[in-house]
Scaffold this motif. Sequence first.
Motif, PDB file in Angstrom:
ATOM      1  N   ALA A   1       0.853  -1.194   0.000  1.00 45.86           N
ATOM      2  CA  ALA A   1       0.000   0.000   0.000  1.00 45.86           C
ATOM      3  C   ALA A   1       0.889   1.243   0.000  1.00 45.86           C
ATOM      4  CB  ALA A   1      -0.916   0.003   1.214  1.00 45.86           C
ATOM      5  N   LEU A   2       0.376   2.324  -0.611  1.00 42.33           N
ATOM      6  CA  LEU A   2       1.153   3.558  -0.731  1.00 42.33           C
ATOM      7  C   LEU A   2       0.278   4.782  -0.482  1.00 42.33           C
ATOM      8  CD1 LEU A   2       3.172   2.915  -4.025  1.00 42.33           C
ATOM      9  CD2 LEU A   2       4.147   3.071  -1.725  1.00 42.33           C
TER      10      LEU A   2
ATOM     11  N   ASN B   1      -1.102  10.564  -4.657  1.00 42.35           N
ATOM     12  CA  ASN B   1      -1.768  11.837  -4.929  1.00 42.35           C
ATOM     13  C   ASN B   1      -3.190  11.567  -5.420  1.00 42.35           C
ATOM     14  OD1 ASN B   1      -1.499  14.639  -4.745  1.00 42.35           O
ATOM     15  ND2 ASN B   1      -1.107  14.864  -6.927  1.00 42.35           N
ATOM     16  N   ASP B   2      -3.981  12.607  -5.530  1.00 40.19           N
ATOM     17  CA  ASP B   2      -5.396  12.519  -5.843  1.00 40.19           C
ATOM     18  C   ASP B   2      -5.659  11.796  -7.167  1.00 40.19           C
ATOM     19  OD1 ASP B   2      -8.094  12.927  -6.134  1.00 40.19           O
ATOM     20  OD2 ASP B   2      -7.928  15.063  -6.581  1.00 40.19           O
ATOM     21  N   PHE B   3      -6.270  10.623  -7.109  1.00 34.97           N
ATOM     22  CA  PHE B   3      -6.580   9.872  -8.328  1.00 34.97           C
ATOM     23  C   PHE B   3      -7.842  10.382  -9.015  1.00 34.97           C
ATOM     24  CE2 PHE B   3      -4.130   5.739  -7.137  1.00 34.97           C
ATOM     25  CZ  PHE B   3      -2.939   6.372  -7.464  1.00 34.97           C
ATOM     26  N   GLN B   4      -8.568  11.321  -8.402  1.00 38.33           N
ATOM     27  CA  GLN B   4      -9.708  11.943  -9.079  1.00 38.33           C
ATOM     28  C   GLN B   4      -9.234  12.926 -10.139  1.00 38.33           C
ATOM     29  OE1 GLN B   4     -12.898  10.875  -8.464  1.00 38.33           O
ATOM     30  NE2 GLN B   4     -11.774   9.397  -7.223  1.00 38.33           N
ATOM     31  N   ASN B   5      -7.983  13.325 -10.049  1.00 35.86           N
ATOM     32  CA  ASN B   5      -7.378  14.202 -11.048  1.00 35.86           C
ATOM     33  C   ASN B   5      -7.079  13.374 -12.294  1.00 35.86           C
ATOM     34  OD1 ASN B   5      -5.714  15.812 -12.627  1.00 35.86           O
ATOM     35  ND2 ASN B   5      -4.463  16.524 -10.931  1.00 35.86           N
ATOM     36  N   PRO B   6      -7.697  13.672 -13.444  1.00 35.99           N
ATOM     37  CA  PRO B   6      -7.489  12.860 -14.651  1.00 35.99           C
ATOM     38  C   PRO B   6      -6.023  12.762 -15.078  1.00 35.99           C
ATOM     39  CG  PRO B   6      -9.317  14.378 -14.955  1.00 35.99           C
ATOM     40  CD  PRO B   6      -8.652  14.773 -13.673  1.00 35.99           C
ATOM     41  N   ALA B   7      -5.215  13.758 -14.708  1.00 33.85           N
ATOM     42  CA  ALA B   7      -3.798  13.733 -15.081  1.00 33.85           C
ATOM     43  C   ALA B   7      -3.048  12.592 -14.404  1.00 33.85           C
ATOM     44  CB  ALA B   7      -3.134  15.065 -14.729  1.00 33.85           C
ATOM     45  N   ASN B   8      -3.654  12.029 -13.322  1.00 31.66           N
ATOM     46  CA  ASN B   8      -3.003  10.947 -12.579  1.00 31.66           C
ATOM     47  C   ASN B   8      -3.588   9.577 -12.893  1.00 31.66           C
ATOM     48  OD1 ASN B   8      -1.474  12.899 -11.249  1.00 31.66           O
ATOM     49  ND2 ASN B   8      -2.969  13.101  -9.594  1.00 31.66           N
ATOM     50  N   ALA B   9      -4.425   9.493 -13.914  1.00 35.83           N
ATOM     51  CA  ALA B   9      -5.141   8.246 -14.198  1.00 35.83           C
ATOM     52  C   ALA B   9      -4.192   7.069 -14.453  1.00 35.83           C
ATOM     53  CB  ALA B   9      -6.069   8.432 -15.390  1.00 35.83           C
ATOM     54  N   ASN B  10      -3.052   7.337 -15.107  1.00 34.29           N
ATOM     55  CA  ASN B  10      -2.140   6.233 -15.408  1.00 34.29           C
ATOM     56  C   ASN B  10      -1.532   5.654 -14.145  1.00 34.29           C
ATOM     57  OD1 ASN B  10      -0.443   8.588 -15.018  1.00 34.29           O
ATOM     58  ND2 ASN B  10       1.245   7.392 -15.893  1.00 34.29           N
ATOM     59  N   GLN B  11      -1.349   6.477 -13.112  1.00 38.37           N
ATOM     60  CA  GLN B  11      -0.811   5.976 -11.843  1.00 38.37           C
ATOM     61  C   GLN B  11      -1.769   4.965 -11.226  1.00 38.37           C
ATOM     62  OE1 GLN B  11       0.384   9.070  -9.098  1.00 38.37           O
ATOM     63  NE2 GLN B  11       0.828  10.485 -10.770  1.00 38.37           N
ATOM     64  N   ALA B  12      -3.057   5.312 -11.218  1.00 42.79           N
ATOM     65  CA  ALA B  12      -4.061   4.431 -10.624  1.00 42.79           C
ATOM     66  C   ALA B  12      -4.100   3.087 -11.326  1.00 42.79           C
ATOM     67  CB  ALA B  12      -5.431   5.100 -10.680  1.00 42.79           C
ATOM     68  N   SER B  13      -4.083   3.105 -12.656  1.00 43.51           N
ATOM     69  CA  SER B  13      -4.172   1.845 -13.406  1.00 43.51           C
ATOM     70  C   SER B  13      -2.932   0.991 -13.223  1.00 43.51           C
ATOM     71  CB  SER B  13      -4.410   2.137 -14.892  1.00 43.51           C
ATOM     72  OG  SER B  13      -3.346   2.904 -15.441  1.00 43.51           O
TER      73      SER B  13
ATOM     74  N   VAL C   1      -0.256  -3.907 -10.574  1.00 43.02           N
ATOM     75  CA  VAL C   1       0.776  -4.604  -9.782  1.00 43.02           C
ATOM     76  C   VAL C   1       0.286  -4.949  -8.380  1.00 43.02           C
ATOM     77  CG1 VAL C   1       2.656  -3.590 -11.090  1.00 43.02           C
ATOM     78  CG2 VAL C   1       1.848  -2.421  -9.032  1.00 43.02           C
ATOM     79  N   GLY C   2      -0.989  -4.678  -8.099  1.00 41.16           N
ATOM     80  CA  GLY C   2      -1.575  -5.089  -6.828  1.00 41.16           C
ATOM     81  C   GLY C   2      -1.246  -4.216  -5.641  1.00 41.16           C
ATOM     82  N   ILE C   3      -0.960  -2.936  -5.877  1.00 37.93           N
ATOM     83  CA  ILE C   3      -0.677  -2.001  -4.785  1.00 37.93           C
ATOM     84  C   ILE C   3      -1.934  -1.186  -4.479  1.00 37.93           C
ATOM     85  CG2 ILE C   3       0.688  -0.015  -4.045  1.00 37.93           C
ATOM     86  CD1 ILE C   3       2.958  -1.024  -5.791  1.00 37.93           C
ATOM     87  N   VAL C   4      -2.284  -1.120  -3.214  1.00 36.90           N
ATOM     88  CA  VAL C   4      -3.502  -0.429  -2.788  1.00 36.90           C
ATOM     89  C   VAL C   4      -3.187   1.028  -2.440  1.00 36.90           C
ATOM     90  CG1 VAL C   4      -5.333  -0.356  -1.043  1.00 36.90           C
ATOM     91  CG2 VAL C   4      -4.461  -2.567  -1.870  1.00 36.90           C
TER      92      VAL C   4
END
Length: 281
Positions: free
Chosen positions: A176-177, A180-192, A197-200
């Motif tokens: 788990a980590l 930053n805010d995953f509601q921000n579309p600029a961060n969408a690739n981080q969430a996916s 890789v199974g990190i929450v």
Amino acid sequence: MLLEGIETLLVLAKEGTMSKAGSYLYISQSAVSKRIARLEKKLGKKLIEPSGRRIKLTADAIALIDNIGPSYKEIKGLIFDQQRFQDHTIITLECSETLVAGYLGEMMGNYIKTDPYISIATHHTPVIVEKVQSGEATIGFCAGHLPPQHGLATRHLFDEPFAVISHQSLSQTPQALLVNDFQNPANANQASLLQKVGIVPLMEMDSYTAAAQLALGGVAPALVPASIVKTLKIDPAFCHHFDFLDELTRPVHLCYRQSSYQSARIRTLIETIADVVPTKA
């Protein structure tokens, strides 16, 4: 006056309250109300209704926004294109907070001595792009993926890497980590990628600085870009690399309206920023 009213309605629809719309527009709450009332009188339609502490758009307001919203931004942009940048015209630079902190501090300190008519503000990338599209900002310095079909000229500077920050030694990829805010579309690739890789995502911050400081305080490991590592001067002993980070970067761009580049002052600022930002961190 009509454009002013439409702008106020668009902001009100986005912010949800008269107070927040006023803060966004730098006018009083009563001024927001008066602008909307004038627009309603001009159009002969009711546009808003009270809904608790927030406002609710009428069907007529929703239809108006759907039809005029995109055109309004383009009209503002076209008006901006007609502006001639003289020696004293303010150039507005909208930046990602992490980028201006990590890469522009010393450079802007020197640059503003030769051209003091520059204003710097920080926002998330989607807001930066909107402001450049409408001419509210002259240049955008963006971190993360740009929205599609933005219609702006762009300069891709580099892909900024990330590190996992932890006060404690890490022998394996954390489960788990702090992110930053995953509601921000600029961060969408981080969430996916983290999901892949199974990190929450343990907590979602609105600030990489806050995430890094919490990680250094021992709360949990945090995912942090290189600019924050540089700004906070984080000891390499607390910066950890794992294989999944090889796929995780965020693109760094400059964006601007194509016509802006014709101005020598704007062109010089764009090129100076491009020269000072590293091609790789």
